[in-house]
Design a protein around this motif. Structure first.
Motif, short mmCIF file in Angstrom:
data_model
loop_
_atom_site.label_atom_id
_atom_site.label_comp_id
_atom_site.label_asym_id
_atom_site.label_seq_id
_atom_site.Cartn_x
_atom_site.Cartn_y
_atom_site.Cartn_z
N ASN A 152 0.73 -1.36 -0.01
CA ASN A 152 -0.11 0.00 -0.29
C ASN A 152 0.77 1.33 -0.08
O ASN A 152 0.65 2.25 -0.69
CB ASN A 152 -1.01 -0.04 1.16
N ALA A 153 1.98 1.30 0.71
CA ALA A 153 3.02 2.59 0.84
C ALA A 153 3.56 2.62 -0.46
O ALA A 153 3.70 3.78 -0.93
CB ALA A 153 3.85 2.39 2.03
N GLU A 154 3.83 1.44 -1.06
CA GLU A 154 4.44 1.59 -2.39
C GLU A 154 3.63 2.26 -3.54
O GLU A 154 4.13 2.85 -4.43
CB GLU A 154 5.14 0.38 -2.50
N HIS A 155 2.39 1.81 -3.32
CA HIS A 155 1.54 2.31 -4.53
C HIS A 155 0.55 3.10 -4.14
O HIS A 155 -0.23 3.51 -4.78
CB HIS A 155 0.81 0.98 -4.87
N GLY A 156 0.97 3.86 -3.19
CA GLY A 156 0.01 5.08 -2.81
C GLY A 156 -1.28 4.84 -2.57
O GLY A 156 -2.20 5.66 -2.47
N GLN A 157 -1.44 3.39 -2.00
CA GLN A 157 -3.19 3.06 -1.42
C GLN A 157 -3.09 3.42 0.15
O GLN A 157 -2.15 3.57 0.65
CB GLN A 157 -3.04 1.64 -1.69
N PRO A 158 -4.24 3.52 0.33
CA PRO A 158 -4.72 3.51 1.97
C PRO A 158 -4.01 2.28 2.70
O PRO A 158 -4.14 1.47 2.40
CB PRO A 158 -6.15 3.40 2.02
N ILE A 159 -3.19 2.76 3.59
CA ILE A 159 -2.42 1.75 4.30
C ILE A 159 -3.23 0.68 4.93
O ILE A 159 -3.14 -0.68 5.08
CB ILE A 159 -1.57 2.45 5.44
N ASP A 160 -4.71 0.87 5.41
CA ASP A 160 -5.41 -0.03 5.82
C ASP A 160 -6.31 -0.64 4.80
O ASP A 160 -7.39 -1.55 5.19
CB ASP A 160 -6.44 0.46 6.80
N LEU B 207 -8.18 -14.12 7.18
CA LEU B 207 -7.63 -12.88 6.66
C LEU B 207 -8.41 -11.67 7.21
O LEU B 207 -9.68 -11.61 6.75
CB LEU B 207 -7.70 -13.05 5.38
N ILE B 208 -8.15 -10.92 8.31
CA ILE B 208 -8.84 -10.00 8.81
C ILE B 208 -7.97 -8.49 9.01
O ILE B 208 -6.88 -8.60 8.94
CB ILE B 208 -9.42 -10.39 10.21
N LYS B 209 -8.69 -7.41 9.06
CA LYS B 209 -8.07 -6.29 9.59
C LYS B 209 -7.90 -6.20 11.14
O LYS B 209 -8.71 -6.43 11.91
CB LYS B 209 -8.98 -4.86 9.17
N VAL B 210 -6.76 -6.09 11.41
CA VAL B 210 -6.19 -6.05 12.96
C VAL B 210 -5.78 -4.58 13.36
O VAL B 210 -5.30 -3.92 12.54
CB VAL B 210 -5.06 -6.96 13.22
N PRO B 211 -5.89 -4.19 14.74
CA PRO B 211 -5.52 -2.97 15.38
C PRO B 211 -3.85 -2.87 15.29
O PRO B 211 -3.37 -4.26 15.49
CB PRO B 211 -6.01 -3.10 16.63
N THR C 78 1.90 5.24 8.52
CA THR C 78 1.29 5.29 9.93
C THR C 78 -0.15 4.77 9.80
O THR C 78 -0.73 5.35 8.80
CB THR C 78 1.55 6.61 10.56
N THR C 79 -0.54 4.12 10.45
CA THR C 79 -1.89 3.53 10.42
C THR C 79 -2.34 2.94 11.80
O THR C 79 -1.56 2.49 12.82
CB THR C 79 -2.20 2.45 9.48
N ASN C 80 -3.75 2.85 11.98
CA ASN C 80 -4.30 2.22 13.47
C ASN C 80 -4.83 0.96 13.11
O ASN C 80 -5.23 0.23 13.98
CB ASN C 80 -5.09 3.24 14.00
N GLU C 81 -4.72 0.34 11.85
CA GLU C 81 -5.24 -0.97 11.50
C GLU C 81 -4.76 -1.44 10.18
O GLU C 81 -4.32 -0.38 9.26
CB GLU C 81 -6.68 -1.13 11.60
N ALA C 82 -4.58 -2.48 10.19
CA ALA C 82 -4.22 -3.02 8.61
C ALA C 82 -4.45 -4.53 8.44
O ALA C 82 -4.83 -5.30 9.63
CB ALA C 82 -2.68 -2.93 8.57
N TRP C 83 -4.55 -5.12 7.30
CA TRP C 83 -4.85 -6.35 7.00
C TRP C 83 -3.85 -7.50 7.42
O TRP C 83 -2.73 -7.08 7.11
CB TRP C 83 -5.27 -6.71 5.55
#
Length: 357
Positions: A83-91, A131-135, A152-157
């Motif tokens: 996500n960071a490399e492709h400019g996508q939302p980190i979450d 496969l879930i989004k975690v804090p 920086t993010t407060n959740e990610a897959w």
């Protein structure tokens, strides 16, 4: 990142994989605790940090004391990096990754069923992966990326495993099969060559390497404790022999190996006065068919070709696995051995210590 390479790659060298709650440091607790995080999963389950290993952040759930929850750090970082490399939302979960990730879950489920087939359901703790989004906290990101996270993010897959808690891990008298890495230690070169030729390449099959010499190569304290305890306990010897024979059959028939670098990945303990064993976290991380890959590397070396760093890592891990399992089998008087020597290998007198190091 290529989605075809979604699986986490093995560490070089592997990091110890499991820790008991008593071994949690204040720094780890500060880095990985999430009980104060505002997140639906945290509010619902109140997870408490239990351990950090080479591949997982492990939490316990107070209202469900019979399970542990393991967050896979490899997939977590892969998704964040993509996500960071492709400019996508980190979450977000990128469409380029999701199909491979779900295929990975299917593969892991199949490997789990395979383990139950070879070792029995009583010896393999029940587990399910999702496969879930975690804090995620900033401290977790800093710890995983050594102070330099890409975002920086407060959740990610990530991939999360829910596993039945193994009671043996609470037993202070438990034993474990832990190999260590001979190539990373200061070992006598002549003894290393002798042990590798004997245990890995089957040289002098009628001979036997003494226990002290074996432990000088595979020098982990847990291995020493296991062998010493087995010398005066026939029931332990029989349980260990059964386990080793199943490991050898499993590897010979599937081409898979186990992760013997991690602490408490395979444990032996007493239940109702009898020794038994549990495969807590044995899956070799990130790769399959390690025997086949090792054979390809060995064939390259035998004809004078060079191998790359990944192939050296394959040999590092498989040599220590095979030396440990075959060495234990020899000490227990078991006849079966793992054979990874490829057909057509023309040269075995190679300086493997220098090659792998």
């Amino acid at each position: 990142m290529n989605p075809e390479k979604y699986k986490p790659e093995p560490n070089i060298p592997k990091v110890e994989q499991a820790e008991t709650p008593q071994e949690i440091s204040a720094e780890q607790k500060a880095n990985y605790e999430i009980d104060q995080v505002e997140h639906d999963l945290v509010s619902r389950y109140q997870p408490k940090f239990l351990a950090k290993g080479g591949e997982h952040i492990v939490y316990e759930v107070p209202e469900h004391p019979n399970i542990v929850v393991k967050v896979s750090t490899g997939p977590l970082k892969k998704v964040i990096d993509w996500n960071a490399e492709h400019g996508q939302p980190i979450d977000s979960l990128p469409a380029e990754i999701e199909p491979r990730a779900r295929e990975y879950l299917k593969e892991e489920a199949a490997r789990y069923q395979q383990l139950k087939k070879y070792f029995g359901a009583d010896h393999v703790p029940s587990q399910k992966e999702f496969l879930i989004k975690v804090p995620v906290t900033q401290k977790i990101l800093n710890a995983l990326y050594e102070g330099n996270p890409p975002a920086t993010t407060n959740e990610a897959w990530s991939v999360v495993m829910v596993q039945k808690r193994v009671e043996a891990l609470n037993d202070p008298n438990r034993l474990a099969i832990v190999a260590g890495y001979a190539e990373n230690d200061e070992v006598p070169e002549d003894l290393y060559n002798q042990a590798t030729e004997h245990f890995v390449f089957g040289k002098n099959p009628e001979g036997k390497i003494e226990k002290d010499k074996f432990l000088e190569i595979q020098s982990h304290n847990d291995l020493k404790a296991l062998l010493e305890k087995s010398e005066g306990d026939e029931n332990l010897r029989e349980s260990l022999k059964e386990l080793l024979e199943k490991i050898i059959t499993y590897t010979e028939e599937t081409g898979e190996i186990f992760d013997l670098a991690g602490q408490d990945n395979i444990v032996l303990s007493q239940k109702d006065g009898k020794w038994t064993y549990a495969l807590v976290d044995t899956r070799y991380p990130g790769e399959s068919k390690m025997v086949e890959k090792a054979k390809i590397a060995l064939l390259k070396l035998s004809v004078g070709s060079e191998i790359d760093e990944h192939e050296k890592n394959v040999l590092l891990n498989i040599f220590n696995f095979v030396r440990t399992v075959n060495g234990l089998a020899e000490q227990m008087g078991t006849q079966k051995r793992i054979n990874i020597v490829p057909e057509g290998m023309t040269q075995e007198q190679l300086d493997f210590l220098k090659i792998i190091r």
